[in-house]
Design a protein around this motif. Structure first.
Motif, mmCIF file in Angstrom:
data_model
loop_
_atom_site.group_PDB
_atom_site.id
_atom_site.type_symbol
_atom_site.label_atom_id
_atom_site.label_comp_id
_atom_site.label_asym_id
_atom_site.label_seq_id
_atom_site.Cartn_x
_atom_site.Cartn_y
_atom_site.Cartn_z
ATOM 1 N N MET A 192 14.568 -28.632 0.447
ATOM 2 C CA MET A 192 14.534 -27.390 1.221
ATOM 3 C C MET A 192 13.826 -27.643 2.545
ATOM 4 O O MET A 192 12.775 -28.250 2.590
ATOM 5 N N ARG A 193 14.411 -27.198 3.605
ATOM 6 C CA ARG A 193 13.829 -27.355 4.933
ATOM 7 C C ARG A 193 13.188 -26.029 5.337
ATOM 8 O O ARG A 193 13.609 -24.976 4.918
ATOM 9 N N GLY A 194 12.186 -26.129 6.179
ATOM 10 C CA GLY A 194 11.555 -24.913 6.652
ATOM 11 C C GLY A 194 10.174 -25.184 7.208
ATOM 12 O O GLY A 194 9.748 -26.318 7.344
ATOM 13 N N SER A 195 9.479 -24.138 7.490
ATOM 14 C CA SER A 195 8.155 -24.223 8.087
ATOM 15 C C SER A 195 7.083 -24.420 7.020
ATOM 16 O O SER A 195 7.332 -24.341 5.828
ATOM 17 N N ARG A 196 5.886 -24.654 7.517
ATOM 18 C CA ARG A 196 4.734 -24.766 6.619
ATOM 19 C C ARG A 196 4.511 -23.439 5.891
ATOM 20 O O ARG A 196 4.154 -23.413 4.720
ATOM 21 N N LEU A 197 4.743 -22.328 6.574
ATOM 22 C CA LEU A 197 4.595 -21.016 5.943
ATOM 23 C C LEU A 197 5.580 -20.857 4.792
ATOM 24 O O LEU A 197 5.215 -20.386 3.712
ATOM 25 N N ILE A 198 6.819 -21.251 4.995
ATOM 26 C CA ILE A 198 7.805 -21.154 3.917
ATOM 27 C C ILE A 198 7.376 -22.021 2.736
ATOM 28 O O ILE A 198 7.482 -21.603 1.571
ATOM 29 N N ALA A 199 6.850 -23.205 3.002
ATOM 30 C CA ALA A 199 6.369 -24.074 1.924
ATOM 31 C C ALA A 199 5.234 -23.403 1.157
ATOM 32 O O ALA A 199 5.185 -23.450 -0.077
ATOM 33 N N ARG A 200 4.336 -22.748 1.854
ATOM 34 C CA ARG A 200 3.217 -22.055 1.191
ATOM 35 C C ARG A 200 3.735 -20.884 0.346
ATOM 36 O O ARG A 200 3.266 -20.659 -0.762
ATOM 37 N N ILE A 201 4.691 -20.153 0.871
ATOM 38 C CA ILE A 201 5.264 -19.028 0.129
ATOM 39 C C ILE A 201 5.953 -19.521 -1.143
ATOM 40 O O ILE A 201 5.722 -18.983 -2.237
ATOM 41 N N GLU A 202 6.786 -20.526 -1.010
ATOM 42 C CA GLU A 202 7.508 -21.063 -2.179
ATOM 43 C C GLU A 202 6.540 -21.639 -3.204
ATOM 44 O O GLU A 202 6.734 -21.467 -4.412
ATOM 45 N N GLY A 203 5.506 -22.300 -2.752
ATOM 46 C CA GLY A 203 4.495 -22.837 -3.664
ATOM 47 C C GLY A 203 3.780 -21.744 -4.436
ATOM 48 O O GLY A 203 3.541 -21.865 -5.638
ATOM 49 N N ALA A 204 3.422 -20.661 -3.749
ATOM 50 C CA ALA A 204 2.735 -19.539 -4.410
ATOM 51 C C ALA A 204 3.638 -18.876 -5.445
ATOM 52 O O ALA A 204 3.170 -18.440 -6.499
ATOM 53 N N LYS A 205 4.935 -18.828 -5.163
ATOM 54 C CA LYS A 205 5.873 -18.207 -6.105
ATOM 55 C C LYS A 205 5.947 -18.987 -7.417
ATOM 56 O O LYS A 205 6.059 -18.393 -8.481
ATOM 57 N N ILE A 206 5.906 -20.309 -7.346
ATOM 58 C CA ILE A 206 6.046 -21.103 -8.573
ATOM 59 C C ILE A 206 4.707 -21.455 -9.218
ATOM 60 O O ILE A 206 4.681 -21.954 -10.343
ATOM 61 N N ALA A 207 3.605 -21.164 -8.525
ATOM 62 C CA ALA A 207 2.276 -21.436 -9.097
ATOM 63 C C ALA A 207 2.071 -20.582 -10.342
ATOM 64 O O ALA A 207 2.644 -19.497 -10.477
ATOM 65 N N SER A 208 1.237 -21.064 -11.236
ATOM 66 C CA SER A 208 0.995 -20.312 -12.470
ATOM 67 C C SER A 208 -0.459 -19.864 -12.614
ATOM 68 O O SER A 208 -0.777 -19.101 -13.516
ATOM 69 N N GLY A 209 -1.331 -20.307 -11.725
ATOM 70 C CA GLY A 209 -2.740 -19.949 -11.823
ATOM 71 C C GLY A 209 -3.044 -18.588 -11.221
ATOM 72 O O GLY A 209 -2.179 -17.924 -10.652
ATOM 73 N N ASP A 210 -4.301 -18.182 -11.347
ATOM 74 C CA ASP A 210 -4.751 -16.905 -10.798
ATOM 75 C C ASP A 210 -4.986 -16.969 -9.292
ATOM 76 O O ASP A 210 -4.932 -15.958 -8.602
ATOM 77 N N TYR A 211 -5.304 -18.163 -8.788
ATOM 78 C CA TYR A 211 -5.592 -18.357 -7.369
ATOM 79 C C TYR A 211 -4.621 -19.355 -6.763
ATOM 80 O O TYR A 211 -4.103 -20.230 -7.448
ATOM 81 N N VAL A 212 -4.436 -19.231 -5.449
ATOM 82 C CA VAL A 212 -3.680 -20.212 -4.674
ATOM 83 C C VAL A 212 -4.607 -20.679 -3.554
ATOM 84 O O VAL A 212 -5.251 -19.866 -2.888
ATOM 85 N N VAL A 213 -4.666 -21.989 -3.363
ATOM 86 C CA VAL A 213 -5.460 -22.584 -2.292
ATOM 87 C C VAL A 213 -4.506 -23.257 -1.321
ATOM 88 O O VAL A 213 -3.701 -24.092 -1.720
ATOM 89 N N ASN A 214 -4.587 -22.877 -0.058
ATOM 90 C CA ASN A 214 -3.747 -23.461 0.983
ATOM 91 C C ASN A 214 -4.550 -24.523 1.741
ATOM 92 O O ASN A 214 -5.326 -24.195 2.629
ATOM 93 N N LEU A 215 -4.344 -25.780 1.382
ATOM 94 C CA LEU A 215 -5.019 -26.877 2.074
ATOM 95 C C LEU A 215 -4.000 -27.670 2.873
ATOM 96 O O LEU A 215 -2.819 -27.704 2.544
ATOM 97 N N ASP A 216 -4.479 -28.334 3.910
ATOM 98 C CA ASP A 216 -3.651 -29.238 4.681
ATOM 99 C C ASP A 216 -3.727 -30.625 4.055
ATOM 100 O O ASP A 216 -4.605 -30.896 3.230
ATOM 101 N N SER A 217 -2.858 -31.514 4.488
ATOM 102 C CA SER A 217 -2.803 -32.849 3.904
ATOM 103 C C SER A 217 -4.053 -33.677 4.203
ATOM 104 O O SER A 217 -4.314 -34.666 3.517
ATOM 105 N N ASP A 218 -4.853 -33.286 5.186
ATOM 106 C CA ASP A 218 -6.066 -34.028 5.510
ATOM 107 C C ASP A 218 -7.325 -33.372 4.925
ATOM 108 O O ASP A 218 -8.429 -33.594 5.394
#
Length: 146
Positions: A1-27
């Motif tokens: 899937m192609r897209g922005s960093r925001l789209i990646a964060r949204i898709e990640g949050a949708k499939i996450a199963s925990g109570d919290y989501v942490v948005n970190l950068d690769s560094d």
């Protein structure tokens, strides 16, 4: 899937199963201080890692910003942007971001996320000092490329 960093964060949050989501950068990675969650919105204090002028400048900036962290959590005027959210709250905030904007945000997406979360959330923002390591570029040139 192609897209922005925001789209990646949204898709990640949708499939996450925990109570919290942490948005970190690769560094960035967690420190031993990453613990003690009490609120639904959490700002993570950074430990700057690296060498060179960029490291020194970022270290000074973070030292000043983190010293007065409570004043620096303002959505419009602050210097600290939370990166950890209650997952359900975050998903609702993502729905508020217009579709037309989502694929365009590869910078400042964390500010847009924070802004929309705070439209919904009326509680406190927790600050955890020294919660993550942030590896900075060694030179000004590497920093600008990053």
């Amino acid at each position: 899937m192609r897209g922005s960093r925001l789209i990646a964060r949204i898709e990640g949050a949708k499939i996450a199963s925990g109570d919290y989501v942490v948005n970190l950068d690769s560094d960035m990675h967690f420190s031993e201080n990453f613990k003690g969650f009490e609120e639904k919105v959490i700002a993570l204090g950074k430990i700057t890692v690296g060498k060179g002028i960029v490291h020194k400048l970022m270290s000074v900036d973070r030292e000043i910003t983190h010293k007065k962290w409570a004043e620096n959590l303002s959505v419009s005027k602050g210097g600290i942007i939370p990166r950890m959210y209650d997952r359900q709250l975050l998903l609702k905030a993502y729905e508020m971001i217009p579709e037309s904007l989502r694929d365009k945000l590869n910078a400042f997406e964390d500010s847009v996320i924070y802004y929309n979360v705070m439209k919904l959330y009326k509680g406190k923002v927790q600050f955890i000092p020294n919660a993550v390591y942030h590896v900075e570029a060694d030179s000004s040139w590497q920093f600008m490329r990053k």
